[in-house]
Write an enzyme that holds these catalytic residues in place. Structure first.
Site, PDB file in Angstrom:
ATOM      1  N   LYS A  17       1.009  -1.455   0.269  1.00 21.15           N
ATOM      2  CA  LYS A  17      -0.047   0.255   0.035  1.00 21.15           C
ATOM      3  C   LYS A  17       1.032   0.991   0.210  1.00 21.15           C
ATOM      4  O   LYS A  17       0.184   2.490  -0.472  1.00 21.15           O
ATOM      5  CB  LYS A  17      -0.702   0.285   1.478  1.00 21.15           C
ATOM      6  CG  LYS A  17      -1.630  -1.103   1.854  1.00 21.15           C
ATOM      7  CD  LYS A  17      -2.282  -0.978   2.655  1.00 21.15           C
ATOM      8  CE  LYS A  17      -3.416  -2.528   3.262  1.00 21.15           C
ATOM      9  NZ  LYS A  17      -3.062  -2.307   4.590  1.00 21.15           N
ATOM     10  N   GLY A  18       1.935   0.986   0.314  1.00 22.56           N
ATOM     11  CA  GLY A  18       2.935   2.709   0.139  1.00 22.56           C
ATOM     12  C   GLY A  18       2.793   3.148  -0.075  1.00 22.56           C
ATOM     13  O   GLY A  18       3.286   3.952  -0.234  1.00 22.56           O
TER      14      GLY A  18
ATOM     15  N   GLU B 268       7.629   2.806  -6.936  1.00 16.26           N
ATOM     16  CA  GLU B 268       7.700   2.184  -5.251  1.00 16.26           C
ATOM     17  C   GLU B 268       8.013   3.868  -4.468  1.00 16.26           C
ATOM     18  O   GLU B 268       8.163   4.658  -4.720  1.00 16.26           O
ATOM     19  CB  GLU B 268       8.962   0.830  -5.053  1.00 16.26           C
ATOM     20  CG  GLU B 268       8.797  -0.184  -4.579  1.00 16.26           C
ATOM     21  CD  GLU B 268       7.946  -0.345  -2.797  1.00 16.26           C
ATOM     22  OE1 GLU B 268       7.273  -0.060  -2.647  1.00 16.26           O
ATOM     23  OE2 GLU B 268       8.136  -1.637  -2.901  1.00 16.26           O
ATOM     24  N   ASP B 269       7.990   2.900  -2.696  1.00 17.36           N
ATOM     25  CA  ASP B 269       7.941   4.810  -2.042  1.00 17.36           C
ATOM     26  C   ASP B 269       9.058   4.446  -1.527  1.00 17.36           C
ATOM     27  O   ASP B 269      10.026   5.069  -1.692  1.00 17.36           O
ATOM     28  CB  ASP B 269       6.941   4.146  -0.673  1.00 17.36           C
ATOM     29  CG  ASP B 269       6.742   2.906  -0.367  1.00 17.36           C
ATOM     30  OD1 ASP B 269       7.354   1.802  -0.606  1.00 17.36           O
ATOM     31  OD2 ASP B 269       5.947   2.544   0.709  1.00 17.36           O
TER      32      ASP B 269
ATOM     33  N   ASP C 273      14.593  -0.147   0.328  1.00 20.50           N
ATOM     34  CA  ASP C 273      15.546  -0.435   1.223  1.00 20.50           C
ATOM     35  C   ASP C 273      16.511  -1.784   1.354  1.00 20.50           C
ATOM     36  O   ASP C 273      17.752  -1.635   0.449  1.00 20.50           O
ATOM     37  CB  ASP C 273      14.350  -0.850   3.227  1.00 20.50           C
ATOM     38  CG  ASP C 273      14.643  -1.286   3.956  1.00 20.50           C
ATOM     39  OD1 ASP C 273      15.276  -0.057   4.375  1.00 20.50           O
ATOM     40  OD2 ASP C 273      14.591  -2.111   4.916  1.00 20.50           O
TER      41      ASP C 273
ATOM     42  N   LYS D 107      17.496   4.102   1.246  1.00 21.81           N
ATOM     43  CA  LYS D 107      18.369   3.979   1.924  1.00 21.81           C
ATOM     44  C   LYS D 107      19.401   3.035   1.260  1.00 21.81           C
ATOM     45  O   LYS D 107      19.105   1.782   1.842  1.00 21.81           O
ATOM     46  CB  LYS D 107      17.467   3.328   3.108  1.00 21.81           C
ATOM     47  CG  LYS D 107      16.885   4.364   3.616  1.00 21.81           C
ATOM     48  CD  LYS D 107      15.709   2.878   5.029  1.00 21.81           C
ATOM     49  CE  LYS D 107      15.205   3.752   5.313  1.00 21.81           C
ATOM     50  NZ  LYS D 107      14.645   2.297   6.663  1.00 21.81           N
TER      51      LYS D 107
ATOM     52  N   PHE E 129      13.833   5.428  10.694  1.00 15.44           N
ATOM     53  CA  PHE E 129      12.611   4.526  10.245  1.00 15.44           C
ATOM     54  C   PHE E 129      11.852   6.111  10.157  1.00 15.44           C
ATOM     55  O   PHE E 129      11.023   7.149  10.585  1.00 15.44           O
ATOM     56  CB  PHE E 129      12.146   3.788  11.912  1.00 15.44           C
ATOM     57  CG  PHE E 129      10.738   2.947  10.981  1.00 15.44           C
ATOM     58  CD1 PHE E 129      11.014   1.773   9.871  1.00 15.44           C
ATOM     59  CD2 PHE E 129       9.134   3.364  10.911  1.00 15.44           C
ATOM     60  CE1 PHE E 129      10.286   0.960   9.912  1.00 15.44           C
ATOM     61  CE2 PHE E 129       8.375   2.204  10.464  1.00 15.44           C
ATOM     62  CZ  PHE E 129       8.640   1.698   9.560  1.00 15.44           C
TER      63      PHE E 129
ATOM     64  N   ASP F  86       3.985   3.623   6.816  1.00 16.88           N
ATOM     65  CA  ASP F  86       3.474   3.473   7.612  1.00 16.88           C
ATOM     66  C   ASP F  86       4.513   2.394   8.835  1.00 16.88           C
ATOM     67  O   ASP F  86       5.189   2.046   8.407  1.00 16.88           O
ATOM     68  CB  ASP F  86       2.260   2.049   7.146  1.00 16.88           C
ATOM     69  CG  ASP F  86       3.152   0.558   7.514  1.00 16.88           C
ATOM     70  OD1 ASP F  86       4.289   0.496   6.145  1.00 16.88           O
ATOM     71  OD2 ASP F  86       2.748  -0.538   8.034  1.00 16.88           O
TER      72      ASP F  86
ATOM     73  N   ARG G 230      -0.097   6.799   7.312  1.00 23.91           N
ATOM     74  CA  ARG G 230       0.200   6.616   5.282  1.00 23.91           C
ATOM     75  C   ARG G 230      -0.217   7.878   5.360  1.00 23.91           C
ATOM     76  O   ARG G 230      -0.110   8.358   4.174  1.00 23.91           O
ATOM     77  CB  ARG G 230      -0.745   5.408   5.551  1.00 23.91           C
ATOM     78  CG  ARG G 230       0.388   4.027   5.226  1.00 23.91           C
ATOM     79  CD  ARG G 230      -0.652   3.015   4.388  1.00 23.91           C
ATOM     80  NE  ARG G 230      -0.318   1.608   4.561  1.00 23.91           N
ATOM     81  CZ  ARG G 230       0.416   0.836   4.060  1.00 23.91           C
ATOM     82  NH1 ARG G 230       2.048   2.222   3.441  1.00 23.91           N
ATOM     83  NH2 ARG G 230       0.649  -0.206   5.055  1.00 23.91           N
TER      84      ARG G 230
HETATM   85  P1  IMP Z   1      12.926  -3.826   0.828  1.00 19.67           P
HETATM   86  O1  IMP Z   1      12.588  -5.073   0.774  1.00 19.67           O
HETATM   87  O2  IMP Z   1      13.732  -4.430   2.735  1.00 19.67           O
HETATM   88  O3  IMP Z   1      13.916  -2.949   0.042  1.00 19.67           O
HETATM   89  O4  IMP Z   1      11.377  -3.177   1.739  1.00 19.67           O
HETATM   90  C1  IMP Z   1      10.898  -2.288   1.417  1.00 19.67           C
HETATM   91  C2  IMP Z   1       8.984  -2.067   1.728  1.00 19.67           C
HETATM   92  O5  IMP Z   1       9.401  -2.063   3.363  1.00 19.67           O
HETATM   93  C3  IMP Z   1       8.707  -0.493   1.493  1.00 19.67           C
HETATM   94  O6  IMP Z   1       7.806  -0.477   0.479  1.00 19.67           O
HETATM   95  C4  IMP Z   1       8.006  -0.028   3.282  1.00 19.67           C
HETATM   96  O7  IMP Z   1       7.179  -0.706   3.013  1.00 19.67           O
HETATM   97  C5  IMP Z   1       8.627  -0.986   4.190  1.00 19.67           C
HETATM   98  N1  IMP Z   1       9.882  -0.469   4.373  1.00 19.67           N
HETATM   99  C6  IMP Z   1      10.994   0.228   4.141  1.00 19.67           C
HETATM  100  N2  IMP Z   1      11.834   0.989   5.046  1.00 19.67           N
HETATM  101  C7  IMP Z   1      10.476   1.720   5.623  1.00 19.67           C
HETATM  102  C8  IMP Z   1      10.548   2.475   6.373  1.00 19.67           C
HETATM  103  O8  IMP Z   1      11.255   4.035   7.558  1.00 19.67           O
HETATM  104  N3  IMP Z   1       9.552   3.780   7.201  1.00 19.67           N
HETATM  105  C9  IMP Z   1       8.297   2.247   6.749  1.00 19.67           C
HETATM  106  N4  IMP Z   1       8.258   1.327   5.699  1.00 19.67           N
HETATM  107  C10 IMP Z   1       9.405   1.013   5.177  1.00 19.67           C
HETATM  108 MG    MG Z   2       5.494  -1.126   3.844  1.00 19.43          MG
END
Ligand code: IMP
Ligand code: MG
Length: 178
Positions: free
Chosen positions: A42-43, A98-99, A102, A130, A151, A158, A164
């Site tokens: 949903k991000g 994507e939001d 990470d 990040k 964070f 969220d 959100r």
């Molecule tokens: P990844 O697979 O670790 O790259 O995760 C990406 C997802 O993790 C994003 O789409 C977010 O939903 C969540 N996420 C990563 N960092 C944060 C943060 O700082 N705040 C909130 N959600 C995060």
């Molecule tokens: Mg999320």
């Protein structure tokens, strides 16, 4: 500012300017292509709603939902498809919206899954990156802001499904999730 938010990292005005720039670049890069904007729920809904209106060329949109962190602030590395795409991807130029990127594990998995459906191209547009936290080799094609390893919440992001709807990107107070 909300009590749980330590400070504003990126203001509404800064987001607005950046999204307009990204939309203009995407509009130039995808002229003559079959652009599909694929929002990861949903991000990315807030970013999606803004960037799709900053894109001035024809585009289709679709949504996918994958498992998220839930109440945990750290990734589990497990990706589950909760809602799949409705439209045909054959010959399409997919731009994943994507939001935040990470560890990159979610998008790494999604990209290989989508590659199996024979689109013409797959690229990634993320509002936030990040890079310090990257665990897999994945480089986004369009990045709004590089952010520190804190964070973040707001503008779609969220913590435990809350924040959100906060219109800016803020740093969540540590005591909220520790
Ligand atoms: P990844 O697979 O670790 O790259 O995760 C990406 C997802 O993790 C994003 O789409 C977010 O939903 C969540 N996420 C990563 N960092 C944060 C943060 O700082 N705040 C909130 N959600 C995060
Ligand atoms: Mg999320």
């Amino acid at each position: 500012m909300r009590a749980d938010i330590e400070r504003i990292l990126i203001s509404e005005a800064e987001i607005h300017t950046k999204v307009a720039e990204m939309g203009a670049r995407i509009s130039r890069d995808y002229i003559g292509k079959n652009l599909v904007l694929l929002s990861i729920l949903k991000g990315s809904v807030v970013f999606m709603a803004d960037i799709m209106r900053a894109i001035t060329i024809p585009a289709q949109i679709d949504f996918m939902a994958v498992s998220s962190y839930g109440k945990e602030a750290k990734t589990s590395g497990v990706v589950k498809i909760i809602k799949d795409i409705d439209i045909e991807l054959d010959g399409k130029d997919i731009l994943i919206i994507e939001d935040i990127l990470d560890s990159g594990m979610t998008l790494d998995y999604l990209r290989s899954l989508l590659e199996g459906r024979h689109p013409r191209s797959i690229r990634i547009a993320t509002l936030l990156d990040k890079p310090e936290r990257r665990k897999v080799d994945i480089v986004p094609d369009y990045v709004g802001f590089k952010v520190p390893d804190e964070f973040l919440v707001g503008y779609g992001l969220d913590y435990a499904e809350l924040y959100r709807n906060v219109p800016y990107i803020g740093v969540l107070k540590r005591e909220v999730y520790e």
